[in-house]
Design a protein around this motif. Structure first.
Motif, PDB file in Angstrom:
ATOM      1  N   SER A  77     -38.194 -26.114  30.310  1.00 18.58           N
ATOM      2  CA  SER A  77     -37.757 -26.290  31.386  1.00 18.58           C
ATOM      3  C   SER A  77     -35.867 -26.912  31.491  1.00 18.58           C
ATOM      4  O   SER A  77     -36.062 -27.658  31.868  1.00 18.58           O
ATOM      5  CB  SER A  77     -38.674 -26.787  32.059  1.00 18.58           C
ATOM      6  N   GLY A  78     -35.466 -25.819  31.937  1.00 24.52           N
ATOM      7  CA  GLY A  78     -33.546 -26.347  31.800  1.00 24.52           C
ATOM      8  C   GLY A  78     -32.578 -25.214  31.775  1.00 24.52           C
ATOM      9  O   GLY A  78     -33.202 -23.948  32.118  1.00 24.52           O
ATOM     10  N   VAL A  94     -31.106 -19.794  31.502  1.00 22.50           N
ATOM     11  CA  VAL A  94     -31.951 -21.014  32.184  1.00 22.50           C
ATOM     12  C   VAL A  94     -33.276 -20.599  30.673  1.00 22.50           C
ATOM     13  O   VAL A  94     -33.488 -19.664  30.153  1.00 22.50           O
ATOM     14  CB  VAL A  94     -32.822 -20.230  32.986  1.00 22.50           C
ATOM     15  N   THR A  95     -34.251 -21.442  30.089  1.00 26.30           N
ATOM     16  CA  THR A  95     -35.223 -21.418  28.948  1.00 26.30           C
ATOM     17  C   THR A  95     -36.004 -20.265  29.508  1.00 26.30           C
ATOM     18  O   THR A  95     -36.181 -19.399  28.826  1.00 26.30           O
ATOM     19  CB  THR A  95     -35.805 -23.184  29.396  1.00 26.30           C
ATOM     20  N   LEU A  96     -36.354 -20.550  29.995  1.00 30.09           N
ATOM     21  CA  LEU A  96     -37.652 -19.291  31.488  1.00 30.09           C
ATOM     22  C   LEU A  96     -37.133 -18.940  32.495  1.00 30.09           C
ATOM     23  O   LEU A  96     -37.348 -19.540  33.726  1.00 30.09           O
ATOM     24  CB  LEU A  96     -38.772 -20.322  30.970  1.00 30.09           C
ATOM     25  N   LEU A  97     -37.457 -17.936  32.990  1.00 28.09           N
ATOM     26  CA  LEU A  97     -37.500 -17.381  34.191  1.00 28.09           C
ATOM     27  C   LEU A  97     -39.394 -16.150  34.794  1.00 28.09           C
ATOM     28  O   LEU A  97     -39.936 -16.266  33.443  1.00 28.09           O
ATOM     29  CB  LEU A  97     -36.437 -16.102  34.391  1.00 28.09           C
ATOM     30  N   GLU A 109     -25.835 -14.524  44.728  1.00 27.37           N
ATOM     31  CA  GLU A 109     -25.183 -13.338  43.993  1.00 27.37           C
ATOM     32  C   GLU A 109     -25.105 -14.755  43.114  1.00 27.37           C
ATOM     33  O   GLU A 109     -23.714 -14.742  41.684  1.00 27.37           O
ATOM     34  CB  GLU A 109     -23.440 -13.297  45.322  1.00 27.37           C
ATOM     35  N   THR A 110     -25.553 -15.905  42.780  1.00 25.03           N
ATOM     36  CA  THR A 110     -25.776 -16.205  41.959  1.00 25.03           C
ATOM     37  C   THR A 110     -26.486 -15.625  40.403  1.00 25.03           C
ATOM     38  O   THR A 110     -27.438 -14.838  41.094  1.00 25.03           O
ATOM     39  CB  THR A 110     -26.158 -17.465  41.815  1.00 25.03           C
ATOM     40  N   ILE A 111     -25.939 -15.860  39.226  1.00 26.23           N
ATOM     41  CA  ILE A 111     -26.476 -14.877  38.453  1.00 26.23           C
ATOM     42  C   ILE A 111     -27.218 -16.652  37.093  1.00 26.23           C
ATOM     43  O   ILE A 111     -26.563 -17.420  36.847  1.00 26.23           O
ATOM     44  CB  ILE A 111     -25.842 -14.122  37.075  1.00 26.23           C
ATOM     45  N   TRP A 112     -28.921 -15.787  36.870  1.00 27.83           N
ATOM     46  CA  TRP A 112     -29.802 -15.736  36.511  1.00 27.83           C
ATOM     47  C   TRP A 112     -29.799 -15.717  35.082  1.00 27.83           C
ATOM     48  O   TRP A 112     -30.135 -15.027  35.276  1.00 27.83           O
ATOM     49  CB  TRP A 112     -30.708 -16.604  37.269  1.00 27.83           C
ATOM     50  N   ASP A 175     -39.040 -25.977  39.572  1.00 26.25           N
ATOM     51  CA  ASP A 175     -38.806 -25.081  41.243  1.00 26.25           C
ATOM     52  C   ASP A 175     -37.241 -24.397  41.692  1.00 26.25           C
ATOM     53  O   ASP A 175     -37.253 -24.440  42.633  1.00 26.25           O
ATOM     54  CB  ASP A 175     -38.484 -26.696  41.703  1.00 26.25           C
ATOM     55  N   PHE A 176     -36.425 -25.048  40.462  1.00 27.32           N
ATOM     56  CA  PHE A 176     -35.060 -24.651  40.447  1.00 27.32           C
ATOM     57  C   PHE A 176     -35.024 -22.694  40.683  1.00 27.32           C
ATOM     58  O   PHE A 176     -33.931 -22.276  40.557  1.00 27.32           O
ATOM     59  CB  PHE A 176     -34.591 -24.528  39.172  1.00 27.32           C
ATOM     60  N   TRP A 177     -36.664 -22.213  40.163  1.00 30.38           N
ATOM     61  CA  TRP A 177     -36.665 -20.735  40.025  1.00 30.38           C
ATOM     62  C   TRP A 177     -36.697 -20.316  41.834  1.00 30.38           C
ATOM     63  O   TRP A 177     -36.030 -19.321  42.356  1.00 30.38           O
ATOM     64  CB  TRP A 177     -38.077 -20.266  39.754  1.00 30.38           C
ATOM     65  N   VAL A 178     -36.440 -20.855  42.739  1.00 33.46           N
ATOM     66  CA  VAL A 178     -36.623 -20.694  43.784  1.00 33.46           C
ATOM     67  C   VAL A 178     -35.416 -21.472  44.797  1.00 33.46           C
ATOM     68  O   VAL A 178     -35.561 -22.393  45.158  1.00 33.46           O
ATOM     69  CB  VAL A 178     -37.868 -21.256  44.532  1.00 33.46           C
ATOM     70  N   GLY A 179     -35.009 -20.632  45.234  1.00 33.63           N
ATOM     71  CA  GLY A 179     -33.659 -20.629  46.586  1.00 33.63           C
ATOM     72  C   GLY A 179     -33.725 -21.347  47.239  1.00 33.63           C
ATOM     73  O   GLY A 179     -35.623 -21.594  47.845  1.00 33.63           O
ATOM     74  N   GLU A 180     -33.369 -21.577  48.556  1.00 28.63           N
ATOM     75  CA  GLU A 180     -33.530 -22.101  49.730  1.00 28.63           C
ATOM     76  C   GLU A 180     -34.231 -21.331  50.533  1.00 28.63           C
ATOM     77  O   GLU A 180     -33.485 -20.024  50.645  1.00 28.63           O
ATOM     78  CB  GLU A 180     -32.221 -22.635  50.423  1.00 28.63           C
TER      79      GLU A 180
END
Length: 320
Positions: A77-78, A94-97, A109-112, A175-180
């Motif tokens: 995870s990173g 991202v390491t993994l989505l 509009e952020t790109i992952w 946890d970074f998978w989930v936005g606000e």
């Protein structure tokens, strides 16, 4: 085969398939297009052709090349932020989505972009660039659709501003998978995150050296260190240190082998079970100094060093 049969087979091979339909198709299974052929003899040919074009060191020339390799191969995870040279837009690698998807564009509009995905060609740099290009035309709030893997087109080196450092960060979980303000009335999102977080081995990136990662897998602890030098050069240097009894990091540790990944080597040390990441910081910095000295030595290997090299070479695991 009759004329009608030949025409039907010809038409079915032109069918465009959703890449998601191809993830779990085995090479000997019927092709999902309905041609009646095995997958490897039909639409699987394009994937195989793309996979046959290998770039030995796909991330060469990029800032933090070794961290990108680690993120693609060994870090659970990173995130790593890169800046596009034309627009100045920030992209999150991202390491993994979720579901190993190639990427998504959030509502903000952020790109992952995922580095660990189901499908990969022989050039991961082009795969990532292809995903970024697709993301630029994807409506916010949607996963990206990359289509077929590409054998040409821009590479990551062509898209990002290589004059800017890449900000690398290792996370405890996903946890970074989930936005606000994400709605989760059924609890499925929370349950999915809990499962993903439970499967992520604790990992810490060292601060004293580049691209070295402490990790705990079960009851055992390891240091995995992606080095930027050519494989043969690193193997020679490690052999010199090993023959001289200088290959350990801390008391009770041992160099147990290495991964071969994307053109470089990642030596692996098994550490005593009570070793924390902070305990390895200074020893790793000291080892880096000794390694640099060994790398600069150009005398032929001694008999003992050749034997050490053979032993280290036999304990390599190739990650393709």
């Amino acid at each position: 085969m009759g004329k009608k049969s030949r025409q039907r087979a010809k038409n079915t091979t032109t069918v465009t398939l959703d890449p998601a339909d191809l993830v779990d198709v085995g090479p000997r299974e019927p092709c999902p297009c309905g041609s009646g052929k095995r997958f490897k003899q039909c639409h699987g040919k394009e994937i195989a052709a793309a996979a046959d074009t290998w770039v030995v060191r796909p991330f060469e020339g990029l800032p933090s090349e070794c961290d990108l390799i680690a993120f693609r191969e060994i870090v659970p995870s990173g995130t790593a932020q890169v800046v596009l040279k034309d627009s100045g837009k920030t992209v999150n690698l991202v390491t993994l989505l979720p579901m190993a998807m190639p990427g998504l564009v959030r509502d903000d509009e952020t790109i992952w972009i995922g580095l660990q995905t189901h499908a990969s060609s022989g050039d991961p740099s082009r795969d990532v660039a292809h995903a970024i290009t697709a993301a630029l035309t994807t409506e916010p709030g949607n996963p990206i659709q990359v289509g077929d893997l590409m054998k040409d087109g821009p590479r990551l080196q062509d898209l990002i501003d290589t004059s800017k450092p890449i900000e690398v960060k290792v996370h405890e979980g996903f946890d970074f998978w989930v936005g606000e303000n994400v709605e989760d009335p059924t609890g499925e999102v929370a349950a999915g995150l809990e499962r993903a977080n439970a499967a992520a081995a604790p990992t810490v990136r060292l601060e004293s050296v580049d691209a070295a990662y402490w990790t705990q897998i079960g009851d055992r602890r390891y240091l995995r260190w992606v080095l930027p030098h050519t494989e043969d050069t690193v193997l020679d240097a490690l052999a010199r240190l090993h023959a001289a009894g200088q290959s350990a990091l801390v008391e009770g540790s041992r160099l147990i082998g290495s991964f071969r990944a994307l053109g470089v080597l990642a030596p692996v040390w098994e550490l005593p079970t009570d070793t924390e990441a902070t305990d390895v910081e200074k020893p790793a910095a000291d080892f880096a100094t000794a390694l640099d000295k060994a790398l600069s030595t150009d005398t032929p290997l001694s008999t003992e060093e050749r034997a050490a090299r053979a032993g280290l070479a036999s304990r390599q695991l190739t990650i393709r």
